[in-house]
Design an enzyme around this catalytic site. Sequence first.
Site, PDB file in Angstrom:
ATOM      1  N   ARG A   1       0.858  -1.178   0.000  1.00  0.00           N
ATOM      2  CA  ARG A   1       0.000   0.000   0.000  1.00  0.00           C
ATOM      3  C   ARG A   1       0.893   1.225   0.000  1.00  0.00           C
ATOM      4  O   ARG A   1       1.916   1.261   0.677  1.00  0.00           O
ATOM      5  CB  ARG A   1      -0.927   0.021   1.230  1.00  0.00           C
TER       6      ARG A   1
ATOM      7  N   GLU B   1      -3.281   7.521  -4.701  1.00  0.00           N
ATOM      8  CA  GLU B   1      -3.339   6.660  -5.885  1.00  0.00           C
ATOM      9  C   GLU B   1      -4.605   6.988  -6.672  1.00  0.00           C
ATOM     10  O   GLU B   1      -5.703   6.850  -6.116  1.00  0.00           O
ATOM     11  CB  GLU B   1      -3.349   5.199  -5.453  1.00  0.00           C
TER      12      GLU B   1
ATOM     13  N   HIS C   1      -0.500   0.235 -10.261  1.00  0.00           N
ATOM     14  CA  HIS C   1      -1.174  -0.847  -9.525  1.00  0.00           C
ATOM     15  C   HIS C   1      -1.382  -2.051 -10.454  1.00  0.00           C
ATOM     16  O   HIS C   1      -2.476  -2.586 -10.594  1.00  0.00           O
ATOM     17  CB  HIS C   1      -2.512  -0.364  -8.962  1.00  0.00           C
ATOM     18  N   LEU C   2      -0.295  -2.465 -11.048  1.00  0.00           N
ATOM     19  CA  LEU C   2      -0.305  -3.487 -12.085  1.00  0.00           C
ATOM     20  C   LEU C   2       0.005  -4.886 -11.558  1.00  0.00           C
ATOM     21  O   LEU C   2      -0.304  -5.887 -12.207  1.00  0.00           O
ATOM     22  CB  LEU C   2       0.734  -3.104 -13.149  1.00  0.00           C
TER      23      LEU C   2
END
Length: 335
Positions: A246, A274, A293-294
């Site tokens: 995170r 994000e 965020h892949l």
Amino acid sequence: MSRRPQALFALAAENVPLVFPPEVLARLRESVDIDPDLVVQDFADPRARDALARAEVLVTGWGCPRIDETVLDAAPRLRAVLHSAGSVKSFATHALWERGIAVSSAAVANALPVAEYTLAMILLAGKDVLATRDRLRTTRTSAGWGVIPGIGNHGRRVGVIGASRIGRRVLELLRPFDLRPVLTDPYVDERGAAALGVPLLPLHELLRTSGIVTVHAPETPETHHMIGRRELALMPDGAVLINTARGALVDHDALVAELRTGRLTAVLDVTDPEPLPVDSPLYDLPGAFVTPHLAGSQGNELARLGLAVAQEAERLVAGEEPAHAIDWAVLAREA
């Protein structure tokens, strides 16, 4: 349950065909009676209320509405919630556990692609591939066959922060390689670390001695900005920080300050906030490698999440306990 129990999808409708492609949906429907065209996105919807009254199983996913006492009052036959994603924190309330409803998650299935991404970045970072590629694009010259000192994955220490599902999977994936992983986790003792095959170090010692540090801790009040200015200063020159957990676990202001010196580099698949603001320096700093965020399940990997739910449904029908049940007592310290 000897017959097919009534089940209901509760998630963002557009995700159903992605997580449950035809072959996975067919397997799920062998165990439960579920209509892929009836997908609940609001439990107050009249159609949802009728379906809830009959539902014995909820198949949830990203976009599931909150399941509280009011929802459960409308679902008197509910026996299980099978979540086709990772964390259930966004929708699950204590009422589920109070009423003895089984809650299962596909977090283990989702951990695999994150761990694979992390492994790839560790190996690339150890060879300085990311920074070298940027330098090559800028200078258009290379050392050819010349030896580059200080890089390589022979005996490099990799510090793993957090023995979460993903952290443990990363440790498993690192075993075939000639790297030296170490672990820090306040909930793991020496015996637990030995079972995982790694030394256990305090956070400050892990940071001070690791050439690559990868973060896999949950986001809690205690872990907010756990990697800040003091912690980053402990990392040796040339070290790499990888964060797929995170964004808020890392103090971005402190990280930007370190990256600007060129002393450290960072691989960030998660950020705080994000997405990043369009003017964030992390987009342009040469020491920052940012992806959107892949690492988690994407594309064809989503079917693995649906398959995990289908397998849990099979256990349910066979009268078995879920393989990946969520314990309310430990939920607070999970991602």
